[in-house]
Every structure is written in structure tokens, then in C-alpha cells.
Design an enzyme around this catalytic site. Sequence first.
Site, PDB file in Angstrom:
ATOM      1  N   MET A  78       0.779  -1.480  -0.406  1.00  0.00           N
ATOM      2  CA  MET A  78       0.143  -0.143  -0.348  1.00  0.00           C
ATOM      3  C   MET A  78       0.726   1.118   0.242  1.00  0.00           C
ATOM      4  SD  MET A  78      -3.264  -0.955   2.358  1.00  0.00           S
ATOM      5  CE  MET A  78      -3.907   1.044   2.115  1.00  0.00           C
ATOM      6  N   HIS A  79       0.415   2.781   0.153  1.00  0.00           N
ATOM      7  CA  HIS A  79       0.715   3.824  -0.763  1.00  0.00           C
ATOM      8  C   HIS A  79       1.946   4.296  -1.244  1.00  0.00           C
ATOM      9  CE1 HIS A  79      -1.526   3.104   3.516  1.00  0.00           C
ATOM     10  NE2 HIS A  79      -0.343   2.145   4.150  1.00  0.00           N
ATOM     11  N   ASP A 237      -2.411  -4.646   0.318  1.00  0.00           N
ATOM     12  CA  ASP A 237      -1.957  -6.012   0.633  1.00  0.00           C
ATOM     13  C   ASP A 237      -2.537  -6.348   2.562  1.00  0.00           C
ATOM     14  OD1 ASP A 237      -0.563  -3.835   2.441  1.00  0.00           O
ATOM     15  OD2 ASP A 237       1.390  -4.693   1.849  1.00  0.00           O
TER      16      ASP A 237
END
Length: 488
Positions: A78-79, A237
Site C-alpha cells: 500500500m501507499h 495487501d
Amino acid sequence: MYYIGIDLGTSAVKLLLMRSDGGIERIVSKDYPLSMLHTGWSEQNPKDWYNKTIEGLKELVSGYPADEIKGIGAGGQMHGLVLLDKDDEVIRPAILWNDSRATKENDYLNNEIGQDKLGEYTANMSFTGFTAPKLLWVRNNEPENWEKIAKIMLPKDYMIYRLSGSFATDVSDASGTLYFDVRNRRWSKEMLDICGITEEMLPKVYESYEKVGTIKPSLAEDIGVSKDCVMAAGAGDNAAAAIGTGTVGEGACNISLGTSGTIFIASSAFPKLENHAVHSFCHADGNYHIMGCILSATSSLKWWMKNIIESEDYNGEQARIKELGTNSVFFLPYLTGERSPHNDPYARGTFIGMTPDSTREDMTLAVLEGVAFALRDSLEIAKAAGVNVSRSMISGGGANSIIWKEILANVMDVSIDVPESEQGPGLGGAILAAVAAGEYTSVEQLSHKVVRIVDTIEPKEKLREKYEEKYNQYRLLYPRLKEAYKIL
């Protein structure tokens, strides 16, 4: 029929082939490099993700009938900030979830825009790992790259775009950008204005189990899958891992011991957290979840084993530990700063409490306990909001450690359920693909069918009481060290 799950991780892409009944046929993993040019930086080349994924997909489906491979779903780190220009070329390396360079931008968002407004716009406060502060960092430090931006996406969304041509994201992954309105499951106009971007730069938002397109015909033939192979929106995830471990339904919990560590609690209603020290995100099942994330879980143990005692015998080192609950050594696992609940990029790993009698076993045990204590910090935030957790699934590489599971059960005071499969995000992605293709009507239907519990570790009253005392000592340490970390 068969479905593919892609787990786009930080060190490798792991690909999984699942039968319609949830059985796993084959698993393939392909490594790629990680670049850390400066302290606190963490980058990867998105093209490496794509090339290794294509290579892995060909190996995964080799020998299987192409027309029976009907869907692909991805769970991804992520991110991460992926930027494309008007010609769909990658502008710069992706800035990853564990990159902490955007400290000034993070402080600006939390202190000048203000946590109350951020909470109103996104249901979260800013963390350096989130995407929005990274965007502001590029704007402030790389104006020539900023001017080139045509598309902004997350890591797994780049993969979906390259595989299908669909410019799409899902609600769970979008929740970690800090420019997504989690409560209303849409981009936040206020945050887009603050970041200086437009909605046209961002992908269309879908539920994780929705179909966003099909694989490109040329790729279908090259890889060896059906030309009608459906692409699911996929998930971040942790949400994908939750689907892959059956963590759906009110109060269901999963603890993940991967490179980072998370505690993930499913919620049927939008969670209202006062200080946003843990995250309120959309779940891949169409609902919501609470998540606390620590940056260094198994990476703390890997650092201790590889860099300090120079051993690869993980089982042997842990077998030397003879007693739990009496260790006088504490370890704060903040090697690269900390996320939940402290939101402190300046924090660093710390051993404290050593005496002339302290042993190698004490230090190893302190690392395992420190990760468990750090995860409990996030559980305490959820409990303060009225969330009750009595049991949890466990996933990630650290779940292979018998002693770590026992420590967690007693530190958290929860029953730890061990699933038969450890393929969390990849299995979750495959489940999402099966729902997107129409073979199942809901994520919950297939998730509960697939997940089988093979062991449960129950807390023991006397050991739980010892760890309660130790946790109350542990939680006193960070507040007293916070200013020292800044000086260091």
C-alpha cells in the site's frame, strides 16, 4: 476453473493459482531489487514489478488450459506513489510505504491543515508512509517531475493498468492515500485541492471484488490465459490478506507478521476513532476495518539475526529460550521510525533493561516480545473505541514461529487461530478474482469456504498476567524516550 492471485510485495511478487473450490495448485515467486539511496528512503522501479509479474505468470500457468484461467486479482503493497507522464512512462522510481523522507510534509498536513480536518476529510491523520505527503514532497523537491504528472496510482494499480489498460483502484488501497474519503468511499475534493491534483489524474474507484476489465488480448496469448480473463479491482495487501485468512464479518481479526506488522479488525459499520492513531479504512468485502501498523515486525528479527548475532538459524535461536514472561530486557522495534499509534519517524530501535546477567536468549526474546507489545498498542486504541476482540487469525512469515504465536496470544489475551494456508494476500487476490468473474456472489461466501483452521493457541492465565505486567512497563518507555529520539 482457475483464478490467479498476485501478491505484489516489497521484496518479491508472489503468484498463486487457485481452483474454483479454493484449493491452491501452484505458487511462484520472483524477486526484484529495493533501492535505499539515502537514510529513510525506499524506492522501486515499477517496471521491475511488471517484468517479474509477467515472467512469473507464464511459469504459474504453464501446463494449464488457457481457457480455464478466468480471473486475476491482486493484493499489493500500500501507499506507494507511482507517477506516469502523458505517454504513460514512469516519471521517477516509486516511493514506497516504508519511505520516511516526507517528514516536513507530514508535519504540515497534521499541524497546519490539522488532524481534525484530516479526520473530517479522510477519517485518518497523516503518516509519512501515506501517499499524500509523498506527493507534496515531489511538488516541493522535484518541480520538474511534478509538471510531468498525468496519472497518479498505487503499486498494484500500476500492475492492473499494464495488464488490462484499466485505470482503476479499489476502496481499500485508496483508503491509505490520505486523499480518499473513507466514510463515503470516494476521492476527497478537499484533499485533492490541498495536494494540488485533480480527479482526472486519479483512477476510477471500485469495490475490491468488482470487475474493472479484462486482460489485454496480446498478453492473454503471450502468458497463456483466457482472452476473457477478468481483472478484479484487487485490494491493498492487508485487506487482501484479511480476505485470504477469512477475516470478514463484524469483529473478525487478523494479525500479520510480515516485514511490517499489522492488526486488522473487520467492522460492518464505519469505525469512529477519536484520535486517528490507528487507521479507519474501507475493507475489501464492501465494509470497513480498523488497522494498526508497525513498520518493523519480522524485519526487526531479521536485523537482529543477520546484522547483530550473524545467524540464520531462526529455529535454533528461539529453541534456546526456556521461559516466557520473566525477561527483564525490553526492545522497542522502531528501527525505521514508527507508524501506529505513535506516528513518529524519528523513533529508533532501542534495547533497555540489560544487566550483567542478560543473555543472548534474553535479547532474542526481547525482539519477539517487543513486536507483540507494539502491536498491542494498536489493539488498545481499538478497545478504547469499544471494539472487542477475543480471537485472531495469524498470517505472514512470522506466523511460522511457535514461540512468537504463544507470546502474541498471551500479550494480546486472544486466541490465535492458525490457518492451513499462509498465502494471505495472494489467496485474497484470487478470491476477489473469482467473485469478479461471477463464480461466487460474495467475498464472504468464498473466503469462509476456503479458510481452514489447523491449530489454535490459547492464552494461559498465569502467563497472561505476567505479560500484562510487562506490557504496562513497556508502554511507559516510548513517552520517556520520545524527545531523546528527536535529539538523536
